[in-house]
Design a protein around this motif. Sequence first.
Motif, PDB file in Angstrom:
ATOM      1  N   GLY A  87      24.039  57.881  15.169  1.00 49.77           N
ATOM      2  CA  GLY A  87      23.211  57.382  16.258  1.00 49.77           C
ATOM      3  C   GLY A  87      23.697  56.261  17.059  1.00 49.77           C
ATOM      4  O   GLY A  87      22.955  55.777  17.732  1.00 49.77           O
ATOM      5  N   THR A  88      24.914  55.784  16.683  1.00 46.17           N
ATOM      6  CA  THR A  88      25.578  54.541  17.659  1.00 46.17           C
ATOM      7  C   THR A  88      26.704  55.088  18.556  1.00 46.17           C
ATOM      8  O   THR A  88      26.976  54.157  19.390  1.00 46.17           O
ATOM      9  CB  THR A  88      26.338  53.828  16.459  1.00 46.17           C
ATOM     10  OG1 THR A  88      27.276  54.779  15.908  1.00 46.17           O
ATOM     11  CG2 THR A  88      25.329  53.307  15.293  1.00 46.17           C
ATOM     12  N   TRP A  89      26.648  56.363  18.934  1.00 43.62           N
ATOM     13  CA  TRP A  89      27.818  56.922  19.699  1.00 43.62           C
ATOM     14  C   TRP A  89      26.852  56.530  21.169  1.00 43.62           C
ATOM     15  O   TRP A  89      27.828  55.777  22.149  1.00 43.62           O
ATOM     16  CB  TRP A  89      27.943  58.203  19.989  1.00 43.62           C
ATOM     17  CG  TRP A  89      28.474  58.804  21.117  1.00 43.62           C
ATOM     18  CD1 TRP A  89      28.469  59.337  21.994  1.00 43.62           C
ATOM     19  CD2 TRP A  89      30.274  58.665  21.246  1.00 43.62           C
ATOM     20  NE1 TRP A  89      29.346  59.656  22.790  1.00 43.62           N
ATOM     21  CE2 TRP A  89      30.640  59.162  22.536  1.00 43.62           C
ATOM     22  CE3 TRP A  89      31.271  57.995  20.203  1.00 43.62           C
ATOM     23  CZ2 TRP A  89      31.944  59.143  22.681  1.00 43.62           C
ATOM     24  CZ3 TRP A  89      32.518  57.940  20.489  1.00 43.62           C
ATOM     25  CH2 TRP A  89      33.039  58.627  21.732  1.00 43.62           C
ATOM     26  N   ASP A  90      25.660  56.425  21.374  1.00 40.04           N
ATOM     27  CA  ASP A  90      25.046  56.106  22.703  1.00 40.04           C
ATOM     28  C   ASP A  90      25.213  54.786  22.978  1.00 40.04           C
ATOM     29  O   ASP A  90      25.048  54.062  24.113  1.00 40.04           O
ATOM     30  CB  ASP A  90      23.779  56.698  22.736  1.00 40.04           C
ATOM     31  CG  ASP A  90      23.376  58.179  23.000  1.00 40.04           C
ATOM     32  OD1 ASP A  90      24.403  58.623  23.562  1.00 40.04           O
ATOM     33  OD2 ASP A  90      22.199  58.737  22.619  1.00 40.04           O
ATOM     34  N   ARG A  91      25.045  53.661  21.880  1.00 43.54           N
ATOM     35  CA  ARG A  91      25.265  52.502  22.036  1.00 43.54           C
ATOM     36  C   ARG A  91      26.591  51.887  22.395  1.00 43.54           C
ATOM     37  O   ARG A  91      26.854  51.129  23.512  1.00 43.54           O
ATOM     38  CB  ARG A  91      24.895  51.484  20.632  1.00 43.54           C
ATOM     39  CG  ARG A  91      24.771  50.360  20.583  1.00 43.54           C
ATOM     40  CD  ARG A  91      24.818  49.776  19.152  1.00 43.54           C
ATOM     41  NE  ARG A  91      23.856  50.476  18.511  1.00 43.54           N
ATOM     42  CZ  ARG A  91      23.436  50.167  17.141  1.00 43.54           C
ATOM     43  NH1 ARG A  91      24.224  49.464  16.575  1.00 43.54           N
ATOM     44  NH2 ARG A  91      22.422  50.807  16.783  1.00 43.54           N
ATOM     45  N   LEU A  92      27.695  52.652  22.196  1.00 41.60           N
ATOM     46  CA  LEU A  92      29.082  52.482  22.347  1.00 41.60           C
ATOM     47  C   LEU A  92      28.954  52.833  23.905  1.00 41.60           C
ATOM     48  O   LEU A  92      29.991  52.076  24.626  1.00 41.60           O
ATOM     49  CB  LEU A  92      29.952  53.248  21.607  1.00 41.60           C
ATOM     50  CG  LEU A  92      30.630  52.850  20.520  1.00 41.60           C
ATOM     51  CD1 LEU A  92      31.389  53.998  19.837  1.00 41.60           C
ATOM     52  CD2 LEU A  92      31.255  51.389  20.685  1.00 41.60           C
ATOM     53  N   ARG A  93      28.579  53.923  24.432  1.00 46.91           N
ATOM     54  CA  ARG A  93      28.515  54.455  25.715  1.00 46.91           C
ATOM     55  C   ARG A  93      27.870  53.228  26.826  1.00 46.91           C
ATOM     56  O   ARG A  93      28.242  53.028  27.835  1.00 46.91           O
ATOM     57  CB  ARG A  93      27.751  55.895  25.961  1.00 46.91           C
ATOM     58  CG  ARG A  93      28.735  56.941  25.342  1.00 46.91           C
ATOM     59  CD  ARG A  93      28.296  58.241  25.642  1.00 46.91           C
ATOM     60  NE  ARG A  93      28.053  58.388  27.005  1.00 46.91           N
ATOM     61  CZ  ARG A  93      26.866  59.149  27.548  1.00 46.91           C
ATOM     62  NH1 ARG A  93      26.046  59.580  26.889  1.00 46.91           N
ATOM     63  NH2 ARG A  93      26.690  59.256  29.039  1.00 46.91           N
ATOM     64  N   ALA A  94      26.807  52.582  26.226  1.00 49.47           N
ATOM     65  CA  ALA A  94      26.037  51.836  26.861  1.00 49.47           C
ATOM     66  C   ALA A  94      26.780  50.415  27.013  1.00 49.47           C
ATOM     67  O   ALA A  94      26.440  49.749  27.893  1.00 49.47           O
ATOM     68  CB  ALA A  94      24.762  51.906  26.309  1.00 49.47           C
ATOM     69  N   SER A  95      27.622  50.246  26.194  1.00 49.78           N
ATOM     70  CA  SER A  95      28.376  48.827  26.161  1.00 49.78           C
ATOM     71  C   SER A  95      29.169  48.772  27.514  1.00 49.78           C
ATOM     72  O   SER A  95      29.275  49.906  28.348  1.00 49.78           O
ATOM     73  CB  SER A  95      29.313  48.609  24.982  1.00 49.78           C
ATOM     74  OG  SER A  95      30.302  49.538  24.912  1.00 49.78           O
ATOM     75  N   SER A  96      29.835  47.613  27.924  1.00 51.67           N
ATOM     76  CA  SER A  96      30.886  47.436  28.644  1.00 51.67           C
ATOM     77  C   SER A  96      32.385  48.313  28.644  1.00 51.67           C
ATOM     78  O   SER A  96      32.987  48.437  29.456  1.00 51.67           O
ATOM     79  CB  SER A  96      31.190  46.258  28.938  1.00 51.67           C
ATOM     80  OG  SER A  96      31.958  45.425  27.870  1.00 51.67           O
ATOM     81  N   ALA A  97      32.456  49.117  27.501  1.00 54.21           N
ATOM     82  CA  ALA A  97      33.799  49.807  26.949  1.00 54.21           C
ATOM     83  C   ALA A  97      33.710  50.912  27.908  1.00 54.21           C
ATOM     84  O   ALA A  97      32.707  51.797  28.024  1.00 54.21           O
ATOM     85  CB  ALA A  97      33.856  49.761  25.787  1.00 54.21           C
ATOM     86  N   SER A  98      34.891  51.247  28.553  1.00 55.89           N
ATOM     87  CA  SER A  98      35.214  52.615  29.379  1.00 55.89           C
ATOM     88  C   SER A  98      35.414  53.617  28.297  1.00 55.89           C
ATOM     89  O   SER A  98      35.661  53.434  27.040  1.00 55.89           O
ATOM     90  CB  SER A  98      36.304  52.389  30.300  1.00 55.89           C
ATOM     91  OG  SER A  98      37.568  52.196  29.433  1.00 55.89           O
ATOM     92  N   THR A  99      35.572  54.771  28.684  1.00 55.14           N
ATOM     93  CA  THR A  99      35.529  55.913  27.627  1.00 55.14           C
ATOM     94  C   THR A  99      37.170  55.722  27.152  1.00 55.14           C
ATOM     95  O   THR A  99      37.334  55.999  25.918  1.00 55.14           O
ATOM     96  CB  THR A  99      35.692  57.337  28.646  1.00 55.14           C
ATOM     97  OG1 THR A  99      34.056  57.562  28.990  1.00 55.14           O
ATOM     98  CG2 THR A  99      36.050  58.575  27.501  1.00 55.14           C
ATOM     99  N   LEU A 100      38.036  55.370  27.922  1.00 54.80           N
ATOM    100  CA  LEU A 100      39.409  55.186  27.630  1.00 54.80           C
ATOM    101  C   LEU A 100      39.469  54.079  26.452  1.00 54.80           C
ATOM    102  O   LEU A 100      40.261  54.149  25.294  1.00 54.80           O
ATOM    103  CB  LEU A 100      40.286  54.743  28.509  1.00 54.80           C
ATOM    104  CG  LEU A 100      41.768  54.570  28.377  1.00 54.80           C
ATOM    105  CD1 LEU A 100      42.318  55.937  27.614  1.00 54.80           C
ATOM    106  CD2 LEU A 100      42.479  54.094  29.204  1.00 54.80           C
ATOM    107  N   ASP A 101      38.684  52.920  26.757  1.00 53.21           N
ATOM    108  CA  ASP A 101      38.595  51.896  25.722  1.00 53.21           C
ATOM    109  C   ASP A 101      38.087  52.507  24.502  1.00 53.21           C
ATOM    110  O   ASP A 101      38.675  52.286  23.318  1.00 53.21           O
ATOM    111  CB  ASP A 101      37.594  50.892  25.966  1.00 53.21           C
ATOM    112  CG  ASP A 101      38.184  50.025  27.268  1.00 53.21           C
ATOM    113  OD1 ASP A 101      39.430  49.959  27.489  1.00 53.21           O
ATOM    114  OD2 ASP A 101      37.563  49.585  28.135  1.00 53.21           O
ATOM    115  N   ILE A 102      37.130  53.435  24.236  1.00 58.12           N
ATOM    116  CA  ILE A 102      36.380  53.903  22.953  1.00 58.12           C
ATOM    117  C   ILE A 102      37.511  54.403  22.344  1.00 58.12           C
ATOM    118  O   ILE A 102      37.631  54.666  21.133  1.00 58.12           O
ATOM    119  CB  ILE A 102      35.284  54.518  23.334  1.00 58.12           C
ATOM    120  CG1 ILE A 102      33.948  53.855  24.154  1.00 58.12           C
ATOM    121  CG2 ILE A 102      34.658  55.425  22.078  1.00 58.12           C
ATOM    122  CD1 ILE A 102      32.874  54.531  24.617  1.00 58.12           C
ATOM    123  N   VAL A 103      37.902  55.743  23.074  1.00 55.81           N
ATOM    124  CA  VAL A 103      39.178  56.570  22.371  1.00 55.81           C
ATOM    125  C   VAL A 103      40.430  55.897  21.995  1.00 55.81           C
ATOM    126  O   VAL A 103      40.684  56.089  20.613  1.00 55.81           O
ATOM    127  CB  VAL A 103      39.494  57.353  23.553  1.00 55.81           C
ATOM    128  CG1 VAL A 103      40.635  58.263  22.860  1.00 55.81           C
ATOM    129  CG2 VAL A 103      38.424  58.355  23.931  1.00 55.81           C
TER     130      VAL A 103
END
Length: 257
Positions: A87-103
Motif C-alpha cells: 500500500g505504499t505505491w500511492d504514497r510514492l506517487r503522491a510525493s514530489s518524485a516523477s515517474t522517471l524518478d521512481i523507476v
Amino acid sequence: MMSSRSLAIARSGTRLLLVDPAPFVLTILMPLLLTAFLLPATKAQLTQSGYSGATGSEQLIPGLSVLFALLGTALVGTLFFREHAWGTWDRLRASSASTLDIVLGKVAPLYVVQFLQMGVLFLAGALLFGYRPNGSVIALIVVIAVFVAMVVSYGVMLVAVFATMDQALVIGNLGGMLMGGIGGALAPASTLPGWLQAVAHISPAYWALDALHKITLDHAGLTDVTPSLLVMAAFALGFAIVAGLRFRPSDAKVGTT
C-alpha cells in the motif's frame, strides 16, 4: 544523472534488498554448484571443439552467469509489485518524485547488485574452477555492464506489461530460461540442434555469450565484441521503449508481501 529523489528511492530499495539477500546468494551458489557437477562433460565438449587446454569453466561460468541473471529479472518486478501489496505505491506517487524518478530509483540498486553478482561469479569461477579469459578484461566488464542493463530493462518491461506479480514471475522465468537455453547458456550454440541454431540470434543471451566466448577463448578485445554490444544495447532499448509505452503509475498491480 539521477536526481536527489531517485537517489532517496534507490537508498530505500537498497535497504529492502539487504534485508533479504537470499535470492542473490542463491543465484551465486547455484551456478557454482552446477559448474562443479558439469565441469568434466563440458571440458570434453570444449576439447572436441578444438580448445585442448580448456577446463570447462570457459563455457559454464559465462553461460550460467547469463542464465541466472536472466532468471533474476523476477527481482526487478518484486520491488515494484510489493509497493502495491504494502500500500505504499500511492504514497510514492503522491510525493514530489516523477515517474522517471521512481523507476530509476527502483532499478538502480538492482542494476548494481546484478552487476556485482555476475562479477562475483566470474571471480569465484577463477578461484575455484580455473576460469581464465585470454582476451581483454576491460571488454569482459563492458559486456557484463551492457548485458545487465538489458536484463533490468526486460524486468521493467514485465512490470509494465503484466498486472500481477505471479504473471510477471512466470513469464519472466520462462522467458529467461528460453533466452538462455537457445542462446547457448547450457551448451555452446554451435552444438545445439540445427533448428535451434537457426533461431539463436533472436535471443539477447546469444549475443552476450558470443561476446563472452570470444573474450574467454579467442583473445578478443573490445573492438571484436562491439557488434554484440550494439545488439544487446538494441534489445535493452527495445525493452525500455515497450516499458515506457505501457508503464502507467495509476495502473492497479497485484503483488505479495
